[in-house]
Design an enzyme around this catalytic site. Sequence first.
Site, PDB file in Angstrom:
ATOM      1  N   HIS A 179       0.839  -1.194   0.000  1.00  0.00           N
ATOM      2  CA  HIS A 179       0.000   0.000   0.000  1.00  0.00           C
ATOM      3  C   HIS A 179       0.876   1.246   0.000  1.00  0.00           C
ATOM      4  O   HIS A 179       2.075   1.181   0.282  1.00  0.00           O
ATOM      5  CB  HIS A 179      -0.932   0.009   1.206  1.00  0.00           C
ATOM      6  CG  HIS A 179      -0.260  -0.268   2.520  1.00  0.00           C
ATOM      7  ND1 HIS A 179       0.740   0.527   3.032  1.00  0.00           N
ATOM      8  CD2 HIS A 179      -0.452  -1.252   3.432  1.00  0.00           C
ATOM      9  CE1 HIS A 179       1.140   0.047   4.204  1.00  0.00           C
ATOM     10  NE2 HIS A 179       0.425  -1.037   4.468  1.00  0.00           N
ATOM     11  N   PHE A 187     -14.099  -9.071  13.453  1.00  0.00           N
ATOM     12  CA  PHE A 187     -14.730  -8.931  12.143  1.00  0.00           C
ATOM     13  C   PHE A 187     -15.190 -10.309  11.678  1.00  0.00           C
ATOM     14  O   PHE A 187     -14.388 -11.110  11.198  1.00  0.00           O
ATOM     15  CB  PHE A 187     -13.753  -8.306  11.158  1.00  0.00           C
ATOM     16  CG  PHE A 187     -12.935  -7.200  11.779  1.00  0.00           C
ATOM     17  CD1 PHE A 187     -13.553  -6.114  12.370  1.00  0.00           C
ATOM     18  CD2 PHE A 187     -11.551  -7.280  11.819  1.00  0.00           C
ATOM     19  CE1 PHE A 187     -12.812  -5.109  12.977  1.00  0.00           C
ATOM     20  CE2 PHE A 187     -10.802  -6.287  12.413  1.00  0.00           C
ATOM     21  CZ  PHE A 187     -11.426  -5.194  12.993  1.00  0.00           C
ATOM     22  N   ASP A 219     -15.929 -13.229   9.952  1.00  0.00           N
ATOM     23  CA  ASP A 219     -15.726 -13.747   8.603  1.00  0.00           C
ATOM     24  C   ASP A 219     -15.763 -15.273   8.624  1.00  0.00           C
ATOM     25  O   ASP A 219     -16.454 -15.873   9.438  1.00  0.00           O
ATOM     26  CB  ASP A 219     -14.416 -13.219   8.023  1.00  0.00           C
ATOM     27  CG  ASP A 219     -13.187 -13.784   8.746  1.00  0.00           C
ATOM     28  OD1 ASP A 219     -13.340 -14.406   9.830  1.00  0.00           O
ATOM     29  OD2 ASP A 219     -12.076 -13.616   8.220  1.00  0.00           O
ATOM     30  N   ASP A 221      -8.569  -9.962  16.601  1.00  0.00           N
ATOM     31  CA  ASP A 221      -9.003 -10.484  15.306  1.00  0.00           C
ATOM     32  C   ASP A 221      -7.828 -10.578  14.338  1.00  0.00           C
ATOM     33  O   ASP A 221      -7.639 -11.608  13.670  1.00  0.00           O
ATOM     34  CB  ASP A 221     -10.084  -9.577  14.716  1.00  0.00           C
ATOM     35  CG  ASP A 221     -10.560 -10.042  13.354  1.00  0.00           C
ATOM     36  OD1 ASP A 221     -11.648 -10.629  13.274  1.00  0.00           O
ATOM     37  OD2 ASP A 221      -9.849  -9.827  12.347  1.00  0.00           O
TER      38      ASP A 221
END
Length: 327
Positions: free
Chosen positions: A47, A224, A226, A300
């Site tokens: 990134h 989160f 998932d 997480d």
Amino acid sequence: MLWPAAAGEFIAKNAQHVKIHEEGLDKLCKEMLKGLDIPDTGADMIHPSKDHPRAVDWVFVCDALNFCFWSYSGAEKWTVDGHSGYYALEAALHRAIKEGHDITNPEYYSIITADQLHRIMRGDNSVQIPLFNERLSVLHEVGTILLQKYEGTFLTCVKAANKSAVKLLEIIVENFPCFKDEVTYKGQRIGIYKRAQILVADLWNFFEKEGWGEFEDIDKMTMFADYRVPQVLVYFGALSYSEELMEKLKRDELLPSGSEQEVEIRGCSIHAVELLKKMLSSSTKLEGSSTLDLNSSYIDYYLWCYRRKYAEEMEKVPFHKTLGIYY
């Protein structure tokens, strides 16, 4: 409407197919206390610098597209430059910027064509990124909303939140439909908000808890929910599945989005991590520690990276498979 933490507790109390086990949580707690640094997955994040003028919009686009990367057992995966899953997405978007695609600008991606997105998301092989059409639709949706309501940048939303993770979460789920991860379970309307919460937490991580990543109430975010973190929780015995559910997972049977079994896996995962957080925080080994923000977002990410680091070992536990845009 129950928000994620309360939703997780409600689901855990009423679940028929998924159970939480204190002894498994204790085992996982002890494993984490051996070293709370995030496990090295062997893959560097791809990134731009946090000082890039469109860094906030980079994080937003990544998380708008961050869903459903799984493949069936034994199937070839979508990869970019050797990366799979979310890392492949980052690699594709990073490559797009180098090739001159203005992928962080909603003026571009709100009207991006299928051919343009195919070019950006091209992989190392013939495998296409899952749910391609849904991703195209998501870009059109969020890009249009940013242009119409938020001056063409997600930074406007971050400023409006005024350093509150909860406020930013509210802005996201109330204004961007593709992040509105809500279902009805046992007659109760609940919000799980996996992608909306990870967007907030990714800003917190990306900007290293400063500037646009400074949130005074980041501890209000849950894990989160998932399909990979539950795999770790089951591996350690913190979660268990009914025989019926486990057989479905072993057969690679799809669990419909919003179905009872799917919601129970996600909700019990949320509550299990909340319980794990309390265990870790109360440990005498952490007393006086100022080197770690031990919140659910951190836990997480630890578990997600643990799964990637020990991927081969984790495959002993089948993970649930759901086609959808919410995770």
